[in-house]
Design a protein around this motif. Structure first.
Motif, PDB file in Angstrom:
ATOM      1  N   ARG A  34       0.802  -1.219   0.000  1.00 28.08           N
ATOM      2  CA  ARG A  34       0.000   0.000   0.000  1.00 28.08           C
ATOM      3  C   ARG A  34       0.837   1.273   0.000  1.00 28.08           C
ATOM      4  NH1 ARG A  34      -5.360  -1.204   1.497  1.00 28.08           N
ATOM      5  NH2 ARG A  34      -5.651  -3.322   2.281  1.00 28.08           N
ATOM      6  N   THR A  35       2.152   1.157   0.090  1.00 27.90           N
ATOM      7  CA  THR A  35       3.002   2.350   0.182  1.00 27.90           C
ATOM      8  C   THR A  35       3.254   2.968  -1.185  1.00 27.90           C
ATOM      9  OG1 THR A  35       5.042   1.064  -0.021  1.00 27.90           O
ATOM     10  CG2 THR A  35       4.178   1.419   2.216  1.00 27.90           C
ATOM     11  N   PRO A  36       3.418   4.297  -1.238  1.00 28.64           N
ATOM     12  CA  PRO A  36       3.741   4.955  -2.513  1.00 28.64           C
ATOM     13  C   PRO A  36       5.035   4.430  -3.124  1.00 28.64           C
ATOM     14  CG  PRO A  36       3.018   6.572  -0.901  1.00 28.64           C
ATOM     15  CD  PRO A  36       3.180   5.275  -0.159  1.00 28.64           C
ATOM     16  N   ASP A  37       6.039   4.117  -2.298  1.00 28.93           N
ATOM     17  CA  ASP A  37       7.313   3.625  -2.833  1.00 28.93           C
ATOM     18  C   ASP A  37       7.113   2.340  -3.628  1.00 28.93           C
ATOM     19  OD1 ASP A  37       9.164   5.546  -2.103  1.00 28.93           O
ATOM     20  OD2 ASP A  37       9.504   4.685  -0.120  1.00 28.93           O
ATOM     21  N   PHE A  38       6.342   1.395  -3.073  1.00 25.10           N
ATOM     22  CA  PHE A  38       6.122   0.130  -3.761  1.00 25.10           C
ATOM     23  C   PHE A  38       5.296   0.344  -5.024  1.00 25.10           C
ATOM     24  CE2 PHE A  38       3.603  -3.702  -4.603  1.00 25.10           C
ATOM     25  CZ  PHE A  38       4.618  -4.632  -4.744  1.00 25.10           C
ATOM     26  N   GLN A  39       4.259   1.137  -4.937  1.00 24.98           N
ATOM     27  CA  GLN A  39       3.405   1.337  -6.101  1.00 24.98           C
ATOM     28  C   GLN A  39       4.127   2.103  -7.200  1.00 24.98           C
ATOM     29  OE1 GLN A  39      -0.518   2.727  -4.970  1.00 24.98           O
ATOM     30  NE2 GLN A  39      -0.653   1.267  -3.295  1.00 24.98           N
ATOM     31  N   GLN A  40       5.037   2.991  -6.835  1.00 26.22           N
ATOM     32  CA  GLN A  40       5.851   3.667  -7.848  1.00 26.22           C
ATOM     33  C   GLN A  40       6.778   2.682  -8.552  1.00 26.22           C
ATOM     34  OE1 GLN A  40       7.756   6.863  -5.721  1.00 26.22           O
ATOM     35  NE2 GLN A  40       5.818   7.959  -5.396  1.00 26.22           N
ATOM     36  N   LEU A  41       7.301   1.703  -7.795  1.00 28.86           N
ATOM     37  CA  LEU A  41       8.141   0.674  -8.413  1.00 28.86           C
ATOM     38  C   LEU A  41       7.326  -0.147  -9.412  1.00 28.86           C
ATOM     39  CD1 LEU A  41      10.829  -0.931  -8.542  1.00 28.86           C
ATOM     40  CD2 LEU A  41       9.931  -2.354  -6.681  1.00 28.86           C
ATOM     41  N   VAL A  42       6.099  -0.508  -9.051  1.00 29.18           N
ATOM     42  CA  VAL A  42       5.235  -1.267  -9.957  1.00 29.18           C
ATOM     43  C   VAL A  42       4.969  -0.471 -11.231  1.00 29.18           C
ATOM     44  CG1 VAL A  42       2.967  -2.321 -10.256  1.00 29.18           C
ATOM     45  CG2 VAL A  42       4.168  -2.558  -8.078  1.00 29.18           C
ATOM     46  N   GLU A  43       4.640   0.802 -11.075  1.00 28.53           N
ATOM     47  CA  GLU A  43       4.361   1.635 -12.246  1.00 28.53           C
ATOM     48  C   GLU A  43       5.606   1.788 -13.118  1.00 28.53           C
ATOM     49  OE1 GLU A  43       2.639   6.062 -13.432  1.00 28.53           O
ATOM     50  OE2 GLU A  43       2.292   5.231 -11.429  1.00 28.53           O
ATOM     51  N   MET A  44       6.769   1.960 -12.495  1.00 32.00           N
ATOM     52  CA  MET A  44       8.015   2.077 -13.239  1.00 32.00           C
ATOM     53  C   MET A  44       8.295   0.798 -14.029  1.00 32.00           C
ATOM     54  SD  MET A  44      11.746   3.037 -11.657  1.00 32.00           S
ATOM     55  CE  MET A  44      10.966   4.335 -10.695  1.00 32.00           C
ATOM     56  N   ALA A  45       8.043  -0.353 -13.397  1.00 29.10           N
ATOM     57  CA  ALA A  45       8.248  -1.628 -14.084  1.00 29.10           C
ATOM     58  C   ALA A  45       7.289  -1.777 -15.253  1.00 29.10           C
ATOM     59  CB  ALA A  45       8.075  -2.784 -13.097  1.00 29.10           C
ATOM     60  N   ALA A  46       6.023  -1.404 -15.053  1.00 31.88           N
ATOM     61  CA  ALA A  46       5.034  -1.514 -16.133  1.00 31.88           C
ATOM     62  C   ALA A  46       5.408  -0.634 -17.313  1.00 31.88           C
ATOM     63  CB  ALA A  46       3.649  -1.155 -15.604  1.00 31.88           C
ATOM     64  N   ARG A  47       5.816   0.587 -17.039  1.00 29.66           N
ATOM     65  CA  ARG A  47       6.203   1.490 -18.129  1.00 29.66           C
ATOM     66  C   ARG A  47       7.484   1.015 -18.822  1.00 29.66           C
ATOM     67  NH1 ARG A  47       3.407   6.153 -18.354  1.00 29.66           N
ATOM     68  NH2 ARG A  47       2.113   6.767 -16.572  1.00 29.66           N
ATOM     69  N   GLY A  48       8.414   0.482 -18.038  1.00 27.25           N
ATOM     70  CA  GLY A  48       9.643  -0.038 -18.636  1.00 27.25           C
ATOM     71  C   GLY A  48       9.372  -1.214 -19.549  1.00 27.25           C
ATOM     72  N   VAL A  49       8.490  -2.118 -19.120  1.00 27.53           N
ATOM     73  CA  VAL A  49       8.143  -3.280 -19.945  1.00 27.53           C
ATOM     74  C   VAL A  49       7.435  -2.832 -21.214  1.00 27.53           C
ATOM     75  CG1 VAL A  49       6.652  -5.321 -20.052  1.00 27.53           C
ATOM     76  CG2 VAL A  49       8.116  -4.936 -18.070  1.00 27.53           C
ATOM     77  N   GLY A 108      -4.827   3.513  -9.778  1.00 25.71           N
ATOM     78  CA  GLY A 108      -4.186   4.806  -9.932  1.00 25.71           C
ATOM     79  C   GLY A 108      -4.579   5.445 -11.250  1.00 25.71           C
ATOM     80  N   PRO A 109      -4.068   6.644 -11.524  1.00 23.86           N
ATOM     81  CA  PRO A 109      -4.436   7.337 -12.756  1.00 23.86           C
ATOM     82  C   PRO A 109      -3.858   6.691 -14.008  1.00 23.86           C
ATOM     83  CG  PRO A 109      -2.730   8.549 -11.559  1.00 23.86           C
ATOM     84  CD  PRO A 109      -3.174   7.432 -10.665  1.00 23.86           C
TER      85      PRO A 109
END
Length: 210
Positions: free
Chosen positions: A13-28, A100-101
């Motif tokens: 639920r933390t912003p740090d973890f969710q930012q990592l997920v979003e970064m991974a999705a965009r990188g993929v 998220g957005p």
């Protein structure tokens, strides 16, 4: 679609973890756009070598930094990508993480490559039908595509188009789609966090026409 694992709900639920997920999705997404074919699956070691944006650092580096900040073991488990030439990719994510957005998050996710019966952009009704198919994939966990002509299977049926439709269990999904505008399903991909992925990559589904 990416699977990033942590050890506790609190960290998820933390912003740090969710930012990592979003970064991974965009990188993929950026990594796969230059790939050939209609499906690509990345294992953990391959995902770690993906870069976060053009010229960005490796996802493995961002993973190490996130673990240092959060004090918990994280893993970039796997990723998958579908392309639907002449059609569209429907998506659905299910879980307790608020959407998220830009990136939908949850414990289950599905991608469905599909298209309309004719040329041109599919209408909104077919796109919504595609989203419902992705929701069906999450709920019913099929392992094969099947054909639109398949008869209704039983409770253990694993072919997507032969499974009873979520909203009308007595009607096979293939017939349900034919009767509601002719949405064609070409392939699908389903992730459940924490599950053991198959030893061999799943076979690609029916190719789009043309």
């Amino acid at each position: 679609m990416v699977e990033v694992n942590c050890e506790t709900d609190f960290v998820a639920r933390t912003p740090d973890f969710q930012q990592l997920v979003e970064m991974a999705a965009r990188g993929v997404l950026g990594h796969c756009q230059g790939a050939s074919g209609t499906k690509l699956l990345l294992r953990e070691d391959e995902l770690a070598q993906v870069r976060a944006g053009d010229g960005g650092e490796l996802l493995s580096d961002h993973l190490a930094l996130a673990m240092g900040r959060l004090g918990e073991r994280l893993s970039l488990r796997r990723a998958g990508w579908l392309r639907a030439p002449g059609g569209f990719v429907a998506t659905y994510a299910h879980g307790w993480v608020p959407a998220g957005p830009a990136v939908a998050m949850g414990t289950y996710g599905a991608l469905v490559a599909c298209g309309g019966p004719g040329a041109g952009p599919p209408p909104a009704e077919l796109r919504e039908l595609g989203r419902r198919v992705a929701q069906h994939v999450v709920g019913m966990a099929p392992t094969a595509l099947g054909t639109p002509e398949d008869e209704l299977g039983g409770d253990t049926e694993t072919r997507l188009l032969a499974q009873g439709t979520l909203l009308e269990p007595g009607v096979p999904l293939g017939r349900y789609l034919r009767e509601r505008g002719g949405l064609q399903v070409w392939d699908f991909l389903r992730f459940q966090c924490g599950e053991e992925p198959p030893q061999e990559p799943p076979q690609e589904g029916s190719a789009p026409p043309g």
